[in-house]
Design a protein around this motif. Sequence first.
Motif, PDB file in Angstrom:
ATOM      1  N   LEU A 179       0.824  -1.197   0.081  1.00 54.35           N
ATOM      2  CA  LEU A 179       0.136   0.000  -0.098  1.00 54.35           C
ATOM      3  C   LEU A 179       0.865   1.344   0.098  1.00 54.35           C
ATOM      4  CD1 LEU A 179      -2.960  -1.078   2.522  1.00 54.35           C
ATOM      5  CD2 LEU A 179      -2.854  -0.811  -0.078  1.00 54.35           C
ATOM      6  N   LEU A 180       2.114   1.240   0.633  1.00 58.51           N
ATOM      7  CA  LEU A 180       3.159   2.230   0.698  1.00 58.51           C
ATOM      8  C   LEU A 180       3.416   2.600  -0.659  1.00 58.51           C
ATOM      9  CD1 LEU A 180       5.120   1.851   3.944  1.00 58.51           C
ATOM     10  CD2 LEU A 180       3.309   3.568   3.498  1.00 58.51           C
ATOM     11  N   ILE A 181       3.619   1.686  -1.229  1.00 59.72           N
ATOM     12  CA  ILE A 181       4.199   1.809  -2.696  1.00 59.72           C
ATOM     13  C   ILE A 181       3.149   2.712  -3.636  1.00 59.72           C
ATOM     14  CG2 ILE A 181       4.550   0.685  -4.973  1.00 59.72           C
ATOM     15  CD1 ILE A 181       5.854  -1.566  -3.495  1.00 59.72           C
ATOM     16  N   LEU A 182       1.961   2.820  -3.410  1.00 56.27           N
ATOM     17  CA  LEU A 182       0.975   3.408  -3.944  1.00 56.27           C
ATOM     18  C   LEU A 182       1.264   4.973  -3.896  1.00 56.27           C
ATOM     19  CD1 LEU A 182      -2.449   1.573  -3.397  1.00 56.27           C
ATOM     20  CD2 LEU A 182      -1.070   1.573  -5.520  1.00 56.27           C
ATOM     21  N   LEU A 183       1.771   5.269  -2.519  1.00 64.77           N
ATOM     22  CA  LEU A 183       2.074   6.836  -2.455  1.00 64.77           C
ATOM     23  C   LEU A 183       2.998   7.359  -3.357  1.00 64.77           C
ATOM     24  CD1 LEU A 183       2.162   6.659   1.603  1.00 64.77           C
ATOM     25  CD2 LEU A 183       0.012   7.487  -0.082  1.00 64.77           C
ATOM     26  N   PRO A 184       4.197   6.782  -3.741  1.00 59.68           N
ATOM     27  CA  PRO A 184       5.076   7.436  -4.711  1.00 59.68           C
ATOM     28  C   PRO A 184       4.598   7.440  -6.074  1.00 59.68           C
ATOM     29  CG  PRO A 184       5.993   5.417  -3.767  1.00 59.68           C
ATOM     30  CD  PRO A 184       5.034   5.753  -2.884  1.00 59.68           C
ATOM     31  N   ILE A 185       3.757   6.389  -6.393  1.00 63.25           N
ATOM     32  CA  ILE A 185       3.131   6.481  -7.547  1.00 63.25           C
ATOM     33  C   ILE A 185       2.133   7.786  -7.654  1.00 63.25           C
ATOM     34  CG2 ILE A 185       1.349   5.427  -9.055  1.00 63.25           C
ATOM     35  CD1 ILE A 185       2.582   2.543  -8.155  1.00 63.25           C
ATOM     36  N   GLY A 186       1.362   7.901  -6.731  1.00 61.84           N
ATOM     37  CA  GLY A 186       0.737   9.032  -6.610  1.00 61.84           C
ATOM     38  C   GLY A 186       1.414  10.183  -6.699  1.00 61.84           C
ATOM     39  N   MET A 187       2.627  10.492  -5.821  1.00 57.49           N
ATOM     40  CA  MET A 187       3.440  11.471  -5.880  1.00 57.49           C
ATOM     41  C   MET A 187       3.972  11.857  -7.207  1.00 57.49           C
ATOM     42  SD  MET A 187       5.134  10.514  -2.361  1.00 57.49           S
ATOM     43  CE  MET A 187       6.691  11.145  -2.928  1.00 57.49           C
ATOM     44  N   GLY A 188       4.493  10.691  -7.932  1.00 57.26           N
ATOM     45  CA  GLY A 188       4.692  11.150  -9.208  1.00 57.26           C
ATOM     46  C   GLY A 188       3.788  11.537 -10.207  1.00 57.26           C
ATOM     47  N   LEU A 189       2.343  11.030 -10.024  1.00 60.52           N
ATOM     48  CA  LEU A 189       1.275  11.480 -11.109  1.00 60.52           C
ATOM     49  C   LEU A 189       1.146  13.041 -10.871  1.00 60.52           C
ATOM     50  CD1 LEU A 189      -1.390   8.647 -10.372  1.00 60.52           C
ATOM     51  CD2 LEU A 189      -0.054   9.282 -12.424  1.00 60.52           C
ATOM     52  N   LEU A 190       1.214  13.403  -9.582  1.00 58.24           N
ATOM     53  CA  LEU A 190       0.932  15.016  -9.421  1.00 58.24           C
ATOM     54  C   LEU A 190       2.427  15.519  -9.831  1.00 58.24           C
ATOM     55  CD1 LEU A 190      -0.081  14.904  -5.320  1.00 58.24           C
ATOM     56  CD2 LEU A 190      -1.483  15.104  -7.547  1.00 58.24           C
ATOM     57  N   LEU A 191       3.647  15.243  -9.801  1.00 55.09           N
ATOM     58  CA  LEU A 191       4.759  15.645 -10.288  1.00 55.09           C
ATOM     59  C   LEU A 191       4.749  15.822 -11.965  1.00 55.09           C
ATOM     60  CD1 LEU A 191       7.459  17.075  -9.088  1.00 55.09           C
ATOM     61  CD2 LEU A 191       8.481  14.669  -9.543  1.00 55.09           C
ATOM     62  N   GLY A 192       3.968  14.626 -12.440  1.00 54.50           N
ATOM     63  CA  GLY A 192       4.086  14.809 -13.857  1.00 54.50           C
ATOM     64  C   GLY A 192       2.832  16.018 -14.378  1.00 54.50           C
ATOM     65  N   THR A 193       2.124  16.430 -13.417  1.00 57.20           N
ATOM     66  CA  THR A 193       1.150  17.379 -13.979  1.00 57.20           C
ATOM     67  C   THR A 193       1.496  18.812 -13.610  1.00 57.20           C
ATOM     68  OG1 THR A 193      -0.014  17.053 -11.845  1.00 57.20           O
ATOM     69  CG2 THR A 193      -0.811  15.764 -13.420  1.00 57.20           C
ATOM     70  N   GLN A 194       2.459  18.822 -12.733  1.00 58.30           N
ATOM     71  CA  GLN A 194       3.201  20.192 -12.274  1.00 58.30           C
ATOM     72  C   GLN A 194       3.544  21.031 -13.296  1.00 58.30           C
ATOM     73  OE1 GLN A 194       6.680  20.100 -10.078  1.00 58.30           O
ATOM     74  NE2 GLN A 194       6.121  22.010  -8.810  1.00 58.30           N
TER      75      GLN A 194
END
Length: 304
Positions: A3-18
């Motif tokens: 479940l913790l692995i989902l957090l950096p994936i979500g962080m990367g999604l946000l970074l990709g939209t920044q």
Amino acid sequence: MSLLILLPIGMGLLLGTQTAINSRLRAFVGSPYIASAISFTVGTLFLLSLTAIKEGLQLSISGPWWAWLGGLLGTIALTTNILLFPKLGSVQTAVLPIFGQIFASLIIDQYGLFASVQTKLTWIKLLGLLLVLTGVLLTVVEKNGSNQRPGHVKGLLAWQLAGILAGMLGACQIAINGHLGQIQHSPLVAASYSFASGAIILWLVCLFKRHSFTSVKATFEQGPRYWWIWLGGFFGALYVFGSAFLVTKIGTSQIVIFALFGQLSASALIEHFGLLESQPKPVHFQKICGLIILFIGVIITKLV
């Protein structure tokens, strides 16, 4: 752990939209420096609030002179990405800095620059870097065909080299902020300083260049339809905070790899569908293969 692995994936999604968000903000305010300054200011307010709640606002003025350059390098990297986005598109704006970051990080590790842990370069890591380079070439070369004017191709090459340089500066910033975090005994304090100093530098640049700030007021007057254009700095700060939170739980390499997966996925979706009012560019098979090869190369350089 899963479940913790989902957090950096979500962080990367946000970074990709920044970058897409900040590029759209730049279109409203009319200046990449004002857009970057707003982004850094939003991120600073978020990080300072977290720091005040968790640890208190204390900063120890000590350490080598270069330990305080993280904010400056971050401003250059972010502003470069804002300039790159309308020229190269979402995918190239993501992958070119990634190559620069991987290349520079291997050099930093090889020589122990910025007081980082020295890690010798191996043939396996060189293979990973070669795969990253191959992936980058597959994503960028095919659009620079012979049907384009030589001057236009040279102009694109200059922007592409700027993207690689921005990634190299980003790698230096990570190493510098890591050392500053050790000095301050808090990565969150180091990140807050980096964002705050970056914001101050950018606002001073705007004043020096005598930019008009009336466009910022006009941007506010756009109303709720464009509420999302103010989120770029928040997403960047959330990535910094998330990395500091997860590093002791899943490790730096895991964060980098899974965040990269999210970032590349977001960049491909934004470019293919023209999300966030960007110019749509179909992501074809060759580019997808390039992204996959790049991702494999990053895994090899970070895990082996």
